[in-house]
Enzyme design. Structure first.
Site, PDB file in Angstrom:
ATOM      1  N   HIS A  23       0.832  -1.209   0.000  1.00  0.00           N
ATOM      2  CA  HIS A  23       0.000   0.000   0.000  1.00  0.00           C
ATOM      3  C   HIS A  23       0.861   1.251   0.000  1.00  0.00           C
ATOM      4  O   HIS A  23       0.498   2.272  -0.570  1.00  0.00           O
ATOM      5  CB  HIS A  23      -0.937  -0.008   1.219  1.00  0.00           C
ATOM      6  CG  HIS A  23      -1.996  -1.049   1.082  1.00  0.00           C
ATOM      7  ND1 HIS A  23      -3.322  -0.758   0.975  1.00  0.00           N
ATOM      8  CD2 HIS A  23      -1.905  -2.399   0.980  1.00  0.00           C
ATOM      9  CE1 HIS A  23      -4.021  -1.870   0.816  1.00  0.00           C
ATOM     10  NE2 HIS A  23      -3.172  -2.885   0.830  1.00  0.00           N
ATOM     11  N   ASP A 115      -6.034   5.757   2.377  1.00  0.00           N
ATOM     12  CA  ASP A 115      -6.185   4.405   1.846  1.00  0.00           C
ATOM     13  C   ASP A 115      -7.585   3.881   2.151  1.00  0.00           C
ATOM     14  O   ASP A 115      -8.065   3.998   3.282  1.00  0.00           O
ATOM     15  CB  ASP A 115      -5.131   3.522   2.541  1.00  0.00           C
ATOM     16  CG  ASP A 115      -4.915   2.201   1.852  1.00  0.00           C
ATOM     17  OD1 ASP A 115      -5.904   1.545   1.490  1.00  0.00           O
ATOM     18  OD2 ASP A 115      -3.742   1.822   1.679  1.00  0.00           O
TER      19      ASP A 115
HETATM   20  C1  UDX Z   1      -0.623  -6.786  -0.727  1.00  0.00           C
HETATM   21  C2  UDX Z   1      -1.583  -7.845  -1.253  1.00  0.00           C
HETATM   22  O1  UDX Z   1      -1.113  -9.131  -1.021  1.00  0.00           O
HETATM   23  C3  UDX Z   1      -1.915  -7.605  -2.672  1.00  0.00           C
HETATM   24  O2  UDX Z   1      -2.681  -8.668  -3.194  1.00  0.00           O
HETATM   25  C4  UDX Z   1      -2.658  -6.327  -2.724  1.00  0.00           C
HETATM   26  O3  UDX Z   1      -3.104  -6.069  -4.027  1.00  0.00           O
HETATM   27  C5  UDX Z   1      -1.759  -5.202  -2.200  1.00  0.00           C
HETATM   28  O4  UDX Z   1      -1.285  -5.516  -0.904  1.00  0.00           O
HETATM   29  P1  UDX Z   1       1.793  -7.723  -1.583  1.00  0.00           P
HETATM   30  O5  UDX Z   1       1.330  -9.098  -1.314  1.00  0.00           O
HETATM   31  O6  UDX Z   1       3.005  -7.298  -0.924  1.00  0.00           O
HETATM   32  O7  UDX Z   1       0.637  -6.643  -1.352  1.00  0.00           O
HETATM   33  O8  UDX Z   1       1.975  -7.705  -3.187  1.00  0.00           O
HETATM   34  P2  UDX Z   1       2.089  -6.553  -4.241  1.00  0.00           P
HETATM   35  O9  UDX Z   1       0.822  -5.796  -4.361  1.00  0.00           O
HETATM   36  O10 UDX Z   1       2.562  -7.187  -5.462  1.00  0.00           O
HETATM   37  O11 UDX Z   1       3.188  -5.547  -3.660  1.00  0.00           O
HETATM   38  C6  UDX Z   1       4.502  -5.921  -3.427  1.00  0.00           C
HETATM   39  C7  UDX Z   1       5.402  -4.730  -3.670  1.00  0.00           C
HETATM   40  O12 UDX Z   1       6.686  -5.045  -3.165  1.00  0.00           O
HETATM   41  C8  UDX Z   1       5.565  -4.385  -5.144  1.00  0.00           C
HETATM   42  O13 UDX Z   1       5.526  -2.982  -5.312  1.00  0.00           O
HETATM   43  C9  UDX Z   1       6.944  -4.919  -5.499  1.00  0.00           C
HETATM   44  O14 UDX Z   1       7.628  -4.166  -6.474  1.00  0.00           O
HETATM   45  C10 UDX Z   1       7.668  -4.849  -4.182  1.00  0.00           C
HETATM   46  N1  UDX Z   1       8.691  -5.908  -4.080  1.00  0.00           N
HETATM   47  C11 UDX Z   1       8.339  -7.219  -3.981  1.00  0.00           C
HETATM   48  C12 UDX Z   1      10.017  -5.540  -4.099  1.00  0.00           C
HETATM   49  O15 UDX Z   1      10.348  -4.357  -4.211  1.00  0.00           O
HETATM   50  N2  UDX Z   1      10.959  -6.534  -3.981  1.00  0.00           N
HETATM   51  C13 UDX Z   1      10.651  -7.850  -3.864  1.00  0.00           C
HETATM   52  O16 UDX Z   1      11.566  -8.650  -3.752  1.00  0.00           O
HETATM   53  C14 UDX Z   1       9.281  -8.204  -3.858  1.00  0.00           C
END
Ligand code: UDX
Length: 460
Positions: A23, A115
């Site tokens: 987020h 948010d």
């Molecule tokens: C969560 C929920 O799981 C997701 O489904 C929802 O839409 C938003 O909140 P998350 O699971 O962390 O988020 O997944 P995602 O939305 O893909 O966000 C991960 C973020 O971390 C991305 O911006 C990605 O670029 C970043 N990231 C991930 C990194 O910078 N490095 C990594 O190794 C992995």
């Protein structure tokens, strides 16, 4: 003054993301965009997170803090329901104090951009006569499903044997395409209430902003825009990856995890173009032990080399000896600079949990996906990836819900080579271009942001 900047009055927005990686990333980028367009943007996070987050660069946006009631040691294992209630209670009070402080120090806030996961900042802003813009960090399709649940228009739990679900603006959905908190509405009651509760006071918000772009979700956006002043403002990803470097723009994200960026990029630099499967499940998802094992063996079987992010908390699930055995073809890291990785020419596909940020990032950079959705909104995103945008395949699961190693191997080769792969790669390029157009000057998202800013500035 640079083109695209609106500078009549320097309006001040307070940007308040839900305190998690997925987020904070998009809302931080939104703050940067506002700042670039001449709006003062102040980001707000919890006192504990502020102390612990790592930023790999500096932002021209300022930070302020409020309290979630867990300033010293963080929420730890606190039950989500208790945490959210405490955050609401203590957060409301400390947000009101912050708004007063800013007003008294000559930096009054014109609009609180909060948010959607936390509707209470709108009530705080309203009491102080400040405008409120709710910011949805998930797709409009997913938001629309929660809206229908909130209004009682989609009755839960679904009846046994419920077949397809028809909602306005969406393709027909199988029950397993729904967000997991809707399909399994009893499994995570706190998350269920939070997500359905996003709509509790949305009618009172001055703006409804969504991190998507019009062309990506045209039908559902048109439908939802009849309900509220809804505007698409995405993809809010670091601008330099959209060929649009903003002033003071450095490659940065707020990171809750440490990573050795140089080692990842150096490793990728030594690999041929389009040869790597990048594998990551975001910042929260926890894989079952059996799934992790199948994933590992699937990567070993695959013809492609791989860069696999396994967060520290998941590391014990990697099969013993796997890392040593596959060290010629793969690199396993605990976190990586994902945007930089997805933008790297060595990466040929993204094996992803389909978090909304990861999905938007891959779409914006034209990277084909193999979808292994885990929970939350990810199944709906996977449905769109495969059947609507046609930029990837969703890996089929067996009767235990596990993607087996040979299936993963097959899916990786399907998106990286052959006729299906070619079609997917073509579509990926198309969406990449459309994402860029949306944020370019005069594009759908750019115009919406300008309209939002113009209204703020004229109001004052
Ligand atoms: C969560 C929920 O799981 C997701 O489904 C929802 O839409 C938003 O909140 P998350 O699971 O962390 O988020 O997944 P995602 O939305 O893909 O966000 C991960 C973020 O971390 C991305 O911006 C990605 O670029 C970043 N990231 C991930 C990194 O910078 N490095 C990594 O190794 C992995």
């Amino acid at each position: 003054m640079e083109k695209g900047q609106l500078r009549a009055y320097k309006a001040h927005c307070l940007i308040l993301p839900y305190p998690s990686q997925g987020h904070m990333n998009p809302m931080l980028q939104f703050a940067k965009l506002l700042d670039h367009k001449g709006v003062r943007a102040t980001l707000v996070t919890t006192r504990f997170l502020y102390k612990t987050m790592h930023s790999s660069g500096s932002s021209s946006a300022a930070w302020e803090t409020i309290s979630d009631g867990f300033d010293d040691a963080g929420r730890g294992d606190t039950n989500t329901d208790i945490y959210l209630r405490r955050f609401w209670q203590v957060g409301s009070k400390t947000l009101a104090e912050l708004l007063e402080k800013l007003s008294n120090s000559g930096s009054p806030v014109d609009c609180v951009v909060y948010d959607a996961f936390m509707p209470w900042p709108l009530d705080v802003a309203r009491k102080l006569g400040i405008a409120g813009a709710v910011y949805f960090t998930q797709s409009c399709a997913v938001d629309n499903v929660y809206y229908h649940v909130h209004r009682g228009l989609l009755k839960l739990p679904l009846a046994d044997g419920h077949s397809q679900i028809s909602l306005p603006g969406l393709p027909a959905l199988d029950p397993l395409d729904l967000p997991s908190f809707v399909y399994d509405c009893r499994s995570y009651p706190a998350f269920y209430s939070m997500l359905v509760g996003q709509f509790s006071n949305v009618d009172k918000a001055d703006w409804v902003l969504c991190n998507t772009f019009y062309e990506l979700e045209e039908q559902v956006v048109d439908w939802m825009a009849k309900l509220w002043r809804l505007r698409t403002v995405g993809p809010t990803i670091p601008s330099n990856y959209l060929n649009k470097r903003l002033k003071d723009d450095k490659e940065y994200n707020v990171n809750f995890f440490k990573s050795d960026n140089d080692a990842c990029i150096k490793w990728l630099n030594e690999r041929p173009k389009g040869s790597i499967a990048y594998v990551s499940f975001g910042s929260i998802a926890k894989l079952e032990d059996e799934q992790m094992e199948e994933l590992a063996w699937g990567l070993r079987r695959s013809k492609s080399s791989f860069l696999w992010v396994v967060r520290e908390s998941e590391a014990t699930k990697v099969p013993k000896g796997f890392i040593e055995e596959t060290s010629e073809k793969g690199l396993v890291v605990s976190w990586c600079p994902q945007m930089e990785v997805l933008a790297h020419e060595a990466v040929g596909c993204f094996v992803t949990h389909c978090g909304w940020n990861s999905t938007l990032e891959a779409l914006s950079l034209g990277v084909p996906m193999v979808a292994l959705p885990q929970w939350s909104d990810q199944r709906t995103n996977a449905k769109y990836i495969m059947d609507v945008w046609k930029v990837g395949v969703r890996a089929p699961t067996d009767e235990k819900g596990v993607v087996r190693q040979e299936v993963l191997e097959q899916c990786i080769s399907e998106v990286m080579e052959g006729e299906i792969g070619e079609e997917i790669q073509k579509n990926a390029v198309k969406w990449k271009e459309l994402a860029r157009k949306a944020v370019d000057e005069g594009g759908s998202s750019d115009k919406n942001i300008d309209e939002f800013i113009a209204k703020l500035q004229n109001k004052s």
